[in-house]
Design a protein around this motif. Structure first.
Motif, PDB file in Angstrom:
ATOM      1  N   GLU A  23      17.146  27.609 -10.383  1.00  0.00           N
ATOM      2  CA  GLU A  23      18.140  28.100 -11.438  1.00  0.00           C
ATOM      3  C   GLU A  23      17.429  27.411 -13.063  1.00  0.00           C
ATOM      4  N   GLU A  28      21.939  28.249 -19.554  1.00  0.00           N
ATOM      5  CA  GLU A  28      20.867  28.697 -19.971  1.00  0.00           C
ATOM      6  C   GLU A  28      20.944  29.792 -19.320  1.00  0.00           C
ATOM      7  N   ALA A  29      19.810  30.760 -19.683  1.00  0.00           N
ATOM      8  CA  ALA A  29      20.348  32.367 -19.136  1.00  0.00           C
ATOM      9  C   ALA A  29      18.502  32.390 -18.794  1.00  0.00           C
ATOM     10  N   ARG A  30      18.358  32.363 -17.491  1.00  0.00           N
ATOM     11  CA  ARG A  30      17.108  32.060 -16.693  1.00  0.00           C
ATOM     12  C   ARG A  30      16.313  33.473 -17.343  1.00  0.00           C
ATOM     13  N   LEU A  31      15.375  33.034 -17.906  1.00  0.00           N
ATOM     14  CA  LEU A  31      14.696  34.423 -18.569  1.00  0.00           C
ATOM     15  C   LEU A  31      13.593  34.579 -17.774  1.00  0.00           C
ATOM     16  N   ASP A  62      13.340  31.109 -26.377  1.00  0.00           N
ATOM     17  CA  ASP A  62      14.451  30.783 -25.519  1.00  0.00           C
ATOM     18  C   ASP A  62      14.020  29.946 -25.198  1.00  0.00           C
TER      19      ASP A  62
END
Length: 149
Positions: A23, A28-31, A62
């Protein structure tokens, strides 16, 4: 007493493994990523163990930290952002290259490229990633005598 020790060991292993999931780092969002690969040649020959860093160029991506790749014995690399060879999120990236001595007892390894490709502000190597369009960068030619020579 021995079984209690095994129980604690199992709990410790389970806790440690929870932190090893593929992950994004906390916050931080997983792109979504797209595969990016290529080959690095130095002075016309495949180069082993060149570190290739992909740094977001401005605000086009991002991604919060650089993605990395390391060349194999054929000079080939595939970029890793979250897990091995998963590629890069959409955006524009600047590439840097550092080629440290493969085997050295010297703790201060030297860049065999003499720093010529390590500054992202001076890099001539860039890539734009568009989701769903895998990228083969082909051969990236570098020189031990410096960039652009």
């Amino acid at each position: 007493m021995m079984s209690q020790s095994r129980c604690w060991a199992a709990i410790l292993i389970a806790v440690l493994c929870c932190g090893c999931r593929p992950e994004a780092p906390r916050g931080e969002a997983r792109l979504k990523t797209t595969p990016v690969k290529g080959i690095v040649e130095v002075d016309g020959k495949p180069a082993l163990n060149v570190s290739v860093k992909f740094i977001a160029d401005g605000s086009s991506s991002d991604i919060a930290r650089p993605a990395l790749a390391t060349t194999n014995e054929k000079g080939a690399f595939a970029v890793s952002t979250y897990v091995a060879e998963d590629g890069l999120p959409d955006g524009d990236y600047v590439l840097t290259f550092v080629w440290e001595e493969a085997i050295s007892l010297n703790p201060t390894k030297k860049d065999q490229l003499k720093g010529a490709y390590s500054d992202p502000k001076k890099s001539k190597h860039k890539v734009t990633v568009i989701q769903g369009t895998p990228i083969d960068m082909g051969v990236i030619a570098l020189s031990t005598t410096g960039a652009g020579k």
